[in-house]
Enzyme design. Structure first.
Site, PDB file in Angstrom:
ATOM      1  N   ARG A  15       0.825  -1.200   0.000  1.00 23.04           N
ATOM      2  CA  ARG A  15       0.000   0.000   0.000  1.00 23.04           C
ATOM      3  C   ARG A  15       0.865   1.257   0.000  1.00 23.04           C
ATOM      4  NH1 ARG A  15      -3.659  -1.577   5.139  1.00 23.04           N
ATOM      5  NH2 ARG A  15      -1.641  -2.505   5.715  1.00 23.04           N
ATOM      6  N   LYS A  75       1.521   2.028   7.529  1.00 23.22           N
ATOM      7  CA  LYS A  75       1.836   1.217   8.701  1.00 23.22           C
ATOM      8  C   LYS A  75       2.738   1.982   9.658  1.00 23.22           C
ATOM      9  CE  LYS A  75       0.676  -2.304   9.558  1.00 23.22           C
ATOM     10  NZ  LYS A  75      -0.535  -2.653  10.352  1.00 23.22           N
ATOM     11  N   TYR A  94      -1.411   4.263  10.760  1.00 25.76           N
ATOM     12  CA  TYR A  94      -1.808   3.253  11.743  1.00 25.76           C
ATOM     13  C   TYR A  94      -0.636   3.040  12.698  1.00 25.76           C
ATOM     14  CZ  TYR A  94      -5.793   1.783   8.826  1.00 25.76           C
ATOM     15  OH  TYR A  94      -6.964   1.737   8.113  1.00 25.76           O
ATOM     16  N   HIS A  96      -1.249   1.333  16.267  1.00 27.14           N
ATOM     17  CA  HIS A  96      -1.531   0.153  17.093  1.00 27.14           C
ATOM     18  C   HIS A  96      -0.540   0.056  18.254  1.00 27.14           C
ATOM     19  CE1 HIS A  96      -4.520  -1.286  14.237  1.00 27.14           C
ATOM     20  NE2 HIS A  96      -3.652  -1.151  13.260  1.00 27.14           N
ATOM     21  N   GLU A 118      -6.364   4.388  13.605  1.00 27.42           N
ATOM     22  CA  GLU A 118      -7.298   3.419  14.196  1.00 27.42           C
ATOM     23  C   GLU A 118      -8.114   3.963  15.359  1.00 27.42           C
ATOM     24  OE1 GLU A 118      -3.341   2.742  16.358  1.00 27.42           O
ATOM     25  OE2 GLU A 118      -3.989   3.135  14.297  1.00 27.42           O
ATOM     26  N   ARG A 203     -26.272  -5.560  18.124  1.00 29.88           N
ATOM     27  CA  ARG A 203     -25.496  -5.877  16.921  1.00 29.88           C
ATOM     28  C   ARG A 203     -25.875  -7.254  16.389  1.00 29.88           C
ATOM     29  NH1 ARG A 203     -23.079  -3.610  12.555  1.00 29.88           N
ATOM     30  NH2 ARG A 203     -21.377  -4.933  11.782  1.00 29.88           N
ATOM     31  N   ASP A 270      -2.993  -7.176  14.948  1.00 30.16           N
ATOM     32  CA  ASP A 270      -2.411  -5.828  15.023  1.00 30.16           C
ATOM     33  C   ASP A 270      -2.549  -5.245  16.423  1.00 30.16           C
ATOM     34  OD1 ASP A 270      -1.328  -5.146  12.436  1.00 30.16           O
ATOM     35  OD2 ASP A 270      -3.364  -5.155  11.661  1.00 30.16           O
TER      36      ASP A 270
END
Length: 367
Positions: A15, A75, A94, A96, A118, A203, A270
Site C-alpha cells: 500500500r 503502517k 496506523y 496500534h 485506528e 449488533r 495488530d
C-alpha cells in the site's frame, strides 16, 4: 506545509498512503508534497503519475522524513525509521501502540505528534479510518482461510463450500463488528455454515436481520465459544477494543477441543491478537502450527491487495490529511473532535487512555 509520503518498509506491504488525487488537492492548496520514488509501485501508481499531479519525487526516505512537517504513512514506523522522527513533526498512520511497547517508547522519545488512524472517531461513534481496512481484512480472512484449509497447506483438506452429498465447512467468527460481518457474509456466500459471536445483542439482532439463513448468531461467552470451537473447521478472530490490546478469548488449552488441522485467522493480531497462541506473521511466512491447529496471524493482511486497499484507505484518510495541512496539526485537532481522538502521543506524552492504561503510563491532554 511540507507533506511527505515515504515508501512503506514493512515486509510484503504494497500500500501507499496517498494517491495522485490527494497530491493534486494538497498541491492546489499551496502545500509541497514529497513522494519517495517507487512509493506507489506496489499499488500500480507510477512516479510519473504523482509528478503530473504536482508532487516532488525524491530519491530516498531520508529526504522525505528530514523535510516533511507532516508524514503520512500506512503502517507504523519500523525501528530503522525511528531515528528519523523528530520533535515538532506530525506522523499520521496506523500505529496500534497497545501491541508494541518498543514503538510506543520510541515515539515518546522522539517527541512527535502521533495521530493514529485506528482511533479517529467520528460524530456517529464509528472508526472511519479503520472501517475500509476492516472490510478488506474481513473478506480476505475467508479467502485465506479457505486456502489454508487445503491439505497442501497443512489444513484439514476441506472445501469451504462442500459439494452435493458432502457438507460444507463450519466457520466461527468471534466478533460481529466490521471485520466479523464481512467475514461472515463472504463465508455464507460460499455456502459455509457460519456462527458469529458478540456480546452486543443489538449488533447480533442487526446481523440476524441482514445475513442469510446459514449464518447463526450466538451470544459470546466462555461456554458458547468452546461449543463453537468444537465443531469449527475455520475460526476468525475479529475482536476490537479501540486503542487497547485485544483480549485473549481463545486459550491454548481450548485448541484441544478443535478438530485436528482446523485453521484460525487472527485479524486482531495488530492489537496483540485474540488467541493466546497468536504471534505476528508475514505474507512470506503466514502460518505456523500449535497443538495441531494452523494459525494465520499476518499483521498487514490488506497489504497483499495493495491496489484495492490503497484506494479504499485514501478515500477516507485524505480529508483528514488536508485538514492537518491547511490548518496545522494543533488547530486541526482543536477544531475537529475526530482528529483529537486520533492523537495518541504528543511531545513525549501518551494522550490516549487505553494506550496509557496498557503500559501503566500517565495520560496527558492532547490539546
Amino acid at each position: 506545509m511540507i507533506v511527505g509520503v515515504p515508501k512503506e518498509v514493512k515486509q510484503d506491504e504494497y500500500r501507499v498512503a496517498m494517491v495522485p488525487a490527494g497530491v493534486e488537492e494538497l498541491a492546489r492548496g499551496g502545500h509541497t508534497v514529497l513522494i519517495q520514488s517507487g512509493a506507489g509501485s506496489g499499488s500500480g501508481i507510477s512516479d510519473e503519475q504523482y509528478s503530473r499531479a504536482g508532487a516532488q519525487i525524491v530519491a530516498t526516505r531520508d529526504e522525505v522524513w528530514k523535510r516533511a512537517d507532516l508524514v503520512v504513512k500506512v503502517k507504523e514506523p519500523l525501528p530503522d525509521e525511528w531515528p528519523h522522527m523528530r520533535a515538532g513533526q506530525t506522523v499520521f498512520t496506523y500505529f496500534h501502540f497497545a501491541a508494541d511497547r518498543a514503538l510506543t517508547d520510541a515515539v515518546l522519545k522522539s517527541g512527535i505528534t502521533a495521530i493514529a488512524y485506528e482511533t479517529i472517531k467520528d460524530a456517529k461513534g464509528t472508526l472511519p479510518l479503520l472501517t475500509p481496512m476492516s472490510e478488506v481484512a474481513g473478506r480476505m480472512s475467508i479467502q485465506e482461510g479457505a486456502k489454508y484449509l487445503e491439505r497442501p497447506f497443512d489444513g484439514r483438506g476441506i472445501l469451504l463450500a462442500g459439494v452435493p452429498g458432502v457438507p460444507p465447512a463450519t466457520v466461527t467468527v468471534i466478533g460481529a463488528g466490521i471485520v466479523g460481518a464481512n467475514a461472515a457474509r463472504v463465508a455464507a456466500g460460499l455456502g459455509a455454515n457460519v456462527f458469529i459471536l458478540d456480546v452486543n445483542l443489538d449488533r447480533l439482532r442487526y446481523i440476524d436481520d441482514v445475513m442469510p439463513q446459514n449464518v447463526t448468531t450466538v451470544f459470546s461467552n466462555r461456554l458458547n465459544i468452546l461449543d463453537c470451537l468444537r465443531v469449527s473447521d475455520l475460526v476468525i478472530g475479529a475482536v476490537l477494543i479501540p486503542g487497547a490490546k485485544a483480549p485473549h478469548l481463545v486459550r491454548r488449552d481450548d485448541l484441544k477441543v478443535m478438530p485436528p488441522r482446523a485453521v484460525v485467522i487472527d485479524v486482531a493480531i495488530d492489537q496483540g491478537g485474540c488467541f493466546e497462541t497468536s504471534k505476528p506473521t508475514t505474507h512470506a511466512k503466514p502460518t505456523y502450527i500449535v497443538d495441531g491447529i494452523v494459525h494465520y496471524c499476518v499483521t498487514n493482511m490488506p497489504g497483499a491487495v495493495g491496489r484495492t486497499s490503497t484506494y479504499a484507505l485514501t478515500n477516507v484518510t485524505l480529508p483528514y490529511a488536508v485538514q492537518l495541512a491547511n490548518k496545522g496539526p494543533d488547530r486541526a485537532v482543536r477544531e475537529n473532535p475526530a482528529l483529537l481522538a486520533g492523537v495518541n502521543a504528543k511531545a513525549g506524552k501518551v494522550t490516549n487512555g487505553p494506550v496509557a492504561e496498557t503500559f501503566g503510563l500517565e495520560c496527558a491532554s492532547a490539546v
